[in-house]
Design a protein around this motif. Sequence first.
Motif, PDB file in Angstrom:
ATOM      1  N   ASP A 163       0.815  -1.103   0.122  1.00 18.63           N
ATOM      2  CA  ASP A 163      -0.097   0.111  -0.137  1.00 18.63           C
ATOM      3  C   ASP A 163       0.943   1.224  -0.057  1.00 18.63           C
ATOM      4  N   VAL A 164       2.154   1.067   0.888  1.00 22.60           N
ATOM      5  CA  VAL A 164       2.769   2.553   0.947  1.00 22.60           C
ATOM      6  C   VAL A 164       3.486   2.555  -0.638  1.00 22.60           C
ATOM      7  N   MET A 165       3.933   1.336  -1.270  1.00 26.11           N
ATOM      8  CA  MET A 165       4.373   1.853  -2.602  1.00 26.11           C
ATOM      9  C   MET A 165       3.304   2.595  -3.575  1.00 26.11           C
ATOM     10  N   SER A 166       2.227   2.088  -3.446  1.00 26.91           N
ATOM     11  CA  SER A 166       1.257   2.395  -4.259  1.00 26.91           C
ATOM     12  C   SER A 166       0.731   3.947  -3.938  1.00 26.91           C
ATOM     13  N   PRO A 225       7.891  16.105  10.059  1.00 28.96           N
ATOM     14  CA  PRO A 225       7.443  16.007   8.709  1.00 28.96           C
ATOM     15  C   PRO A 225       7.701  17.093   7.690  1.00 28.96           C
ATOM     16  N   ALA A 226       7.742  18.224   8.162  1.00 25.72           N
ATOM     17  CA  ALA A 226       8.288  19.413   7.198  1.00 25.72           C
ATOM     18  C   ALA A 226       9.787  19.118   6.891  1.00 25.72           C
ATOM     19  N   GLU A 227      10.463  18.714   7.407  1.00 29.53           N
ATOM     20  CA  GLU A 227      11.926  18.428   7.194  1.00 29.53           C
ATOM     21  C   GLU A 227      11.978  17.332   6.283  1.00 29.53           C
ATOM     22  N   PRO A 284      13.371  11.612  -5.897  1.00 28.16           N
ATOM     23  CA  PRO A 284      13.237  11.166  -4.455  1.00 28.16           C
ATOM     24  C   PRO A 284      13.605   9.830  -4.453  1.00 28.16           C
ATOM     25  N   TRP A 285      14.131   9.461  -3.178  1.00 29.41           N
ATOM     26  CA  TRP A 285      14.151   8.067  -2.854  1.00 29.41           C
ATOM     27  C   TRP A 285      14.306   8.062  -1.453  1.00 29.41           C
ATOM     28  N   PRO A 328       4.097  12.587   5.471  1.00 28.07           N
ATOM     29  CA  PRO A 328       4.889  13.415   4.548  1.00 28.07           C
ATOM     30  C   PRO A 328       5.661  12.765   3.435  1.00 28.07           C
ATOM     31  N   ILE A 329       5.983  11.494   3.298  1.00 29.32           N
ATOM     32  CA  ILE A 329       6.411  10.917   2.500  1.00 29.32           C
ATOM     33  C   ILE A 329       5.496  10.693   1.065  1.00 29.32           C
ATOM     34  N   GLU A 330       4.145  10.622   1.514  1.00 32.70           N
ATOM     35  CA  GLU A 330       3.202  10.478   0.420  1.00 32.70           C
ATOM     36  C   GLU A 330       3.061  11.861  -0.040  1.00 32.70           C
ATOM     37  N   GLN A 331       3.113  13.116   0.720  1.00 32.04           N
ATOM     38  CA  GLN A 331       2.941  14.289   0.403  1.00 32.04           C
ATOM     39  C   GLN A 331       4.236  14.572  -0.815  1.00 32.04           C
ATOM     40  N   ALA A 332       5.212  14.456  -0.302  1.00 30.58           N
ATOM     41  CA  ALA A 332       6.242  14.655  -1.190  1.00 30.58           C
ATOM     42  C   ALA A 332       6.550  13.934  -2.562  1.00 30.58           C
TER      43      ALA A 332
END
Length: 708
Positions: free
Chosen positions: A44-47, A314-316, A331-332, A348-352
């Motif tokens: 799910d995270v990868m998707s 999260p902002a970082e 990004p990775w 935050p990863i999903e947002q970025a």
Amino acid sequence: MTGGRAQEFSELDHRPWYDRATRWTQLTFVEDDPLHFDRAFWADVMSRTHSDAACISAGGYLAFYPSAVPQHRRSRHLGDLDLFGAVNDDARRLGMVVMARVDPHAVHTDVAAVRPEWLARDESGEPIRHWAVPNAFLTCPFGPYYSEFVVEVIQEIAQTYDVDAVFLNRWNSRSVSYSESARQAYRRQTGQNLPGTGSNDAAEWSTYTRWRAEYLGQQVLRWNDALRAVNPRGSVIPNRGSLLTRDLDEAVSGQLAPAMFVDKQGRSTDEPVWTAGQLGKKARGLHPDLPVTLISSVGPEVPVVRWKDAVASPAEITTRIVDGFLHGASPWFTKFNARVIDPRWVPPIEQAFTLHERAVRLFGDARIEARVAVLDTWRPDPAEVRENPHLDDDPSERGVYQALLEARIPFEYLVGDTLDMNRLREFSVVVLPGNTLLDPEQEQILCAYVESGGAVVGEVVRGATGWKAPAAEPGQLANLAGVLAVDTVRTEVRNNYVAVTEPGHRVTDPFGPTERIVGGTAVAAVRVADDVVVPFRFVPDFPDLPMEEVYAREEPSDPAVVLREHPGGGRTALVAFNLSALFAEMAQVDHADLIAALVRWALNDEVPVSVSGEGLVDLAVRRSSSAVVVAIVNLDAPNTLHGQMRTPRPLGPQTVHVRVPDGVDAVTIRRLSEPDPVRQEVVGGSVDVLVPRIACLEVVEIGWVGGR
């Protein structure tokens, strides 16, 4: 949904894997992960993150698949599971590129007992224990562990699984190994014995560093050959830290991989958040034709201390990733430990990653461009690299970078190793930070650049940790700029000022009615040609105590800033004090304004794209034959310069100003926040686009068709 994504990516299979991989999920297993692995969560995270590539732990120090290679120790909890195979299958179902992670830097005690020839050894011949794990030993990069065992592991993975590449982590150990294999290899290739740990002989260590660079570079090529014997389209990817490839042999560094993967998982507390973008620029400056990917972590860490189970601000997390891809670094994100103890990193990863997925649609085939380049001539010192493999943190370079960023002047890096007229012609101005070291050939190239209409901004004094006097005779570039002689260079100067001696000049305008600004702590007394302009001169020294004595006794005299316009349209600006390094140290705003004013004067109004407004932003400009794309990252937050970044303050109105080609009467505007195209008329050959608000990122595409 899964089938749709797989179909979407299958249409791109004709492209090489490194061109298809733009957003990476890295899952690094720990030994007890087989006990509680949540397979559905990671799929799910990868998707959700729109990841189109995955790097998954496979083997090396520990195997997470049923390896048959002798002494390839499996996780003791693996049992009948194939953890690597499961995630690989899920990633492939999502149409993703897959890279298998192999870490060869250490082995457990039981393996060490059976294969002692695999171990790195200290000067007395004793195996070197792992610095963090008492029941592990470091492996020797110059022996059969690398040349035989790692080859077997790579080929087994490639034969058993459908993977595109193998990622080698911690493959270039900084520890000097005195194993018999290392001693013999060194003696065979250099005719010398390995330098002892107590040696301070720079020549010895320089020879060792060159040998190590060549040996390890060739080892990566041998691993790559081993993989391609099984999978002709595969690649071995050596993890690269912030030294990029500068610590490796130049003859092979460009062959090591078809793409650059730069590992910068954390930042120290005095490191600004825009280091991510800086690394993207540096990597492209060093290897301009290779795709770049920047590896980030979700946890807080500094060069020595890590908290892998914790979550950074999260902002970082978001801003580092966004600032990286702003400057061309895909990004990775990496997560150590598949068990999610603190899930706050996921949004935050999903947002970025979602911002990246949307932004690249606007980027299209437009290439990053800038009129200004910062020249990067740094090469690692052999002794320093042995102790510190991290990015050279020179204050003068940091000062230039921050000043240009604050001034909203887009710029790129130009690496001295690749300096030639073809590269220089891409830029109108080249900035030389105070740490710049030019050889005669580079000086000659820069002189030809100025004579053909280019501009150079630099400093007369130089040095990374201390200020050193230049040669008695200034170089040819300084002579061209109008500096005829350097009489003295003084360091540890106190209470120094530079006076405005050309009021109304473009370089002095930003300082309004002031008579003088702060000077330097390293000051050069220079003699200059008659036809130069000197907008600032040094005020002769006067005491800073007692207070009754703090006043100037003499009129300004020695030149502090030297400007020259050249017959072919070129311009030069030289500063006779440590302007950029002192700005990095003291953050004196006048120094930032002076750097920016010198660069703007050198540009001579050649500013086709600009962004105006309040707040701290980072900018990147991309251009194609039919569009300009301007990306703006909001960095306006407490602790942007130091420590973890807090939540950015939303920025108010920003205006993007773009000059368009002759004959274009109207353009089409699209924004990341407003993707529907809007037509806008061209007025006076340019377009102004109002951006009402920026939370994290805004991208503005100005497109046109035709034009005379």
